[in-house]
Design a protein around this motif. Sequence first.
Motif, short mmCIF file in Angstrom:
data_model
loop_
_atom_site.label_atom_id
_atom_site.label_comp_id
_atom_site.label_asym_id
_atom_site.label_seq_id
_atom_site.Cartn_x
_atom_site.Cartn_y
_atom_site.Cartn_z
N GLN A 1 12.87 16.55 -50.27
CA GLN A 1 12.36 17.36 -50.71
C GLN A 1 11.42 17.90 -49.42
O GLN A 1 11.24 17.58 -48.82
CB GLN A 1 11.16 17.78 -51.96
CG GLN A 1 11.73 17.91 -52.99
CD GLN A 1 10.14 17.97 -53.99
OE1 GLN A 1 8.71 17.07 -53.10
NE2 GLN A 1 10.44 17.98 -55.56
N ILE B 1 8.61 20.56 -48.20
CA ILE B 1 7.52 21.77 -48.72
C ILE B 1 6.67 22.43 -47.43
O ILE B 1 6.51 21.46 -46.40
CB ILE B 1 6.88 20.50 -49.50
CG1 ILE B 1 7.86 19.65 -50.56
CG2 ILE B 1 5.63 21.69 -50.03
CD1 ILE B 1 6.97 18.73 -51.44
N TYR C 1 8.96 25.91 -51.04
CA TYR C 1 9.90 24.55 -50.75
C TYR C 1 11.33 24.81 -51.21
O TYR C 1 11.64 25.31 -51.92
CB TYR C 1 9.07 22.64 -51.71
CG TYR C 1 9.69 23.00 -52.86
CD1 TYR C 1 8.84 23.32 -54.19
CD2 TYR C 1 10.34 21.93 -53.14
CE1 TYR C 1 8.91 23.22 -55.09
CE2 TYR C 1 10.10 21.81 -54.57
CZ TYR C 1 9.72 22.84 -55.92
OH TYR C 1 10.47 22.01 -56.50
#
Length: 315
Positions: A229, A231, A245
Motif C-alpha cells: 500500500q 499511503i 492511498y
Amino acid sequence: MNKLNYLKAFGCGTLITILLTACSDKKDEPDSPALPTVNVGFKDVPSQFFASDAAGSNLYYGAENQITTGYIKKLSKDCYIQFPINYGLTFDDNFNSVWGYSFYQGGLAVSKYHDMTNDTYANQLSVYDSTSPSGGNFLVAYGAGLITDPSKSTLSDYADCGRIYITNEKGYSVNDLESGENYVSGKENYAYFKSVWINNTTYTYLTMKNGNPFAAALNSENKGWFKVQFIAFNENGKDARPIDYTEAYLANFDEKLAGGYTGIIDEWIKVDLSVLSKETSILVINFVGSDWGEYGLNTPKYCALDNFELSIPQD
C-alpha cells in the motif's frame, strides 16, 4: 507470472485505488500550471548510502559504518526527498534495549543485490530479478503497521513502515511518532507522486512460493495474497490522517479479489500513483496479506522499488 494477464487485469499498470477522505481544497480548484517532473532512480547513489551486503549489515545499531540518515536527494533549490532508516527502540551488541536508528524498526535501504536463490533473511535486500529499471540499483522498503484499513489509521500506526519524506532542507531529526515530535528538520514540502516500479524481493518471493517455518506458501488452495500500500499524508503529526492511498498485489491467488488472479509477481511492474494528493509530504509504504498471525503479517514485509516519477513545487 503471465505478464499479459497482469496487465489486462490492472489496466496496463493502473491499480485499484480507494479515496479515503476529502483532499485539499486545492484539488477542486482549476488545474495550476504543470509542475516540473523529475525521476528519482538509484543508479548514481553515492556508495556510503548502499547496504554493505544482502543482509544489510550496516543498517543496524552499532554496526561499522552504520547508515543512519538514509539516502537524501536534492530535487530543487528548496525541495529534498528522503529515504530514511527508522529510529526507535532497538538492541546493542549485548541485546540491551537502546534508542537508535535500525532497520529492525523498518525503513528504506538502497541495494544492488540480485541473488535469486537464497531464501533466507540473510538475503533480505536482493530483488527477484537480474536488473532494475534504473540499471541495477534499487530501493527496498521494509516494515508494516498493524492496521489493515488505512481509513481507520493515523501516521503513528505506521511507525515501523518505510516512509518517504519531502522537505525543504537537507537532513532530519530524531523520530518520535508517539509524542508527535517532527521526524524531519526544517519545514515540510510536498510533491505529486505519479508512478513507481515495484518487484518482489527474493526472500519474500521464495517464501510466498515455498513457505518456511514462519510463513505459509501462498497458492490457489489457500487463496493467498500479499500487497503493498502507498499511503499519502500531508501532515507530520502523530495524529495525522491519510488523505488517500493506492495499492498493488505482489501476489494474488484469489480470482474473486479486485484485479483477479495474478500469481506471484516476478518482474518489475509500473504502478500508477497519480490518484495520490498533489501535496503529499509523506508517502508511507505498508504491507497487508492473507497470512496473518498473532504478531501481525507472517509473509516477509518487503518490496523492491525503483524510478519514482514525481512533480515538485517550482522554486
